[in-house]
Design an enzyme around this catalytic site. Structure first.
Site: not given
Length: 442
Positions: A119, A142, A187
């Site tokens: 990304k 981000n 995560h």
């Protein structure tokens, strides 16, 4: 403005550059609102830049502040399941993140990008191509600049990288086009499982006009959205790839865009990133054809399959960000070269199983150059493997052997802290050596 009605008391949870951007945004645009900041760290970064009239609590989370707030703005690194945050939510306190505040303030087109891998490259490349097409572009979220700080640019278009953590607290973001690139395990300390993780990322489609999704990964599709869905992938459907006269081309609904051998970025995953950037721009109404020279010249983000030197037909590629096996596998996927790949691997293995690398290595004309504390663990993976003491020793030995069509790639599949401060320092050292030794290739 109506979203800010009846909000008199805001608590910002987590400082750093994101927390500071929230404080500065509220003070500039809603000066009548009282702001307090809390951070569980004793000495949070950014504390010295906080205005003196903003109260700061450090070392823990202050429940009394949270329960009395009209609005809590939570740093994405802090889980909503944190007991003090959860207590506030259960008490009816509204908890949002900085991207939600961006959504409240923004009126310009937005391209939003999420995914487990790639990304940052897609965000950066899309922004660069949009600039090359003549637009004023704000790139961040981000990656790089916090989203609220981008609003000061008065851009024509915003390109935002959004993590699942940021999307958890975002519900009002209108996007011209959103994409969910891919999904892989990550995560899991924060999510109950893969579906929980995917659901957080799919929030990027909540108010999207267009959705660009990976047709090979159904989990990247929006489940509940009015967005018009377009797909990308490795076949020739919609945005895809096609073989023409022995060359691989990026294609747009059958129309040739650019041949992959004209790109500076290397690896099949990077071809896909380039394809997605073209797709995002088209769906946002930007003519990507105006930016193809930019696409050809783009060399990638630092330390991520970045071509850092090229001379006499030999490419030197810095993929120091590959600190695990999955990242090195991605770098090797679809790699095509006329000569030999000199692959530098090793460092601190963190107990990883490197055996997955054996099959892709067997399919390549490769010489495996192993170094670092756990370099010996790679030696059984390929007959060509040689153990070295350092990266310096590797490049000093292999440079006289290099010929046109070869590639020297650092993609270590390991952490760096046995010999370097971090992966950036490792990549910088490789880059320095590459630029030095590349001049010696004849």
């Amino acid at each position: 403005m109506e979203r800010w009605q009846d909000i008199n008391n805001v608590v910002v949870v987590g400082l750093g550059i994101t927390g500071l951007s929230v404080v500065n945004h509220i003070r500039k645009h809603h000066s009548n609102i009282a702001i307090k900041v809390m951070d569980s760290r004793d000495n949070p970064p950014g504390a010295e830049q906080l205005p003196t009239d903003v109260a700061l609590h450090t070392g823990s989370f202050e429940s009394e502040w949270l329960l009395s707030a009209d609005l809590v703005v939570c740093n994405p690194g802090i889980a909503l399941a944190t007991p003090e945050i959860d207590q506030a939510l259960q008490s009816g306190v509204r908890v949002v993140g900085d991207i939600e505040l961006f959504a409240w303030a923004n009126s310009k087109p937005v391209i939003a990008i999420t995914g487990s891998n790639g990304k940052s490259t897609v965000t950066d490349l899309t922004g660069e191509m949009a600039k090359a097409a003549g637009l004023r572009v704000g790139v961040g979220g981000n990656i790089g600049v916090p989203a609220l700080d981008l609003l000061e640019l008065d851009a024509d278009l915003y390109v935002l990288e959004l993590s699942s953590f940021q999307l958890e607290t975002t519900s009002s973001l209108n996007t011209t086009v959103s994409t969910f690139l891919n999904l892989s395990e990550d995560h899991m300390d924060r999510y109950e499982g893969m579906e929980d993780y995917a659901e957080a990322k799919r929030r990027i489609f909540m108010h999207a006009d267009n959705a660009l999704v990976n047709r090979d990964e159904p989990d990247t599709y929006p489940l509940e959205s009015n967005a018009t869905v377009t797909t990308f992938g490795f076949d020739s459907t919609q945005f895809g790839m096609q073989e023409v006269d022995g060359r691989t081309w990026l294609v747009d609904s059958g129309e040739l865009i650019i041949a992959t051998d004209e790109l500076s970025i290397v690896g099949k995953h990077n071809w896909s990133n380039a394809l997605v950037a073209c797709g995002l721009l088209k769906l946002a109404g930007v003519d990507y054809q105006q930016a193809l020279e930019c696409l050809k010249a783009y060399r990638g983000l630092s330390h991520r399959c970045q071509v850092v030197a090229e001379n006499s037909g030999v490419k030197w590629v810095n993929d120091s960000k590959a600190t695990n096996v999955a990242s090195t596998l991605a770098a090797l996927s679809g790699l095509s070269l006329d000569g030999t790949l000199y692959l530098l691997v090793g460092g601190v293995g963190k107990g990883a199983d490197f055996s997955e690398l054996a099959a892709p290595l067997a399919a390549l004309n490769v010489k495996l150059c192993c170094f670092g504390r756990d370099g010996h663990e790679f030696v059984p993976l390929h007959d060509s493997a040689v153990q070295y003491a350092s990266m310096d020793d590797i490049l000093a030995e292999i440079t006289p052997q290099l010929q046109q069509g070869d590639m020297v790639m650092l993609s270590p599949a390991c952490a760096s802290f046995d010999q370097f401060a971090n992966f950036m320092a490792r990549g910088d050292h490789f880059t320095q050596l590459a630029q030095q030794y590349s001049t010696q290739v004849s």
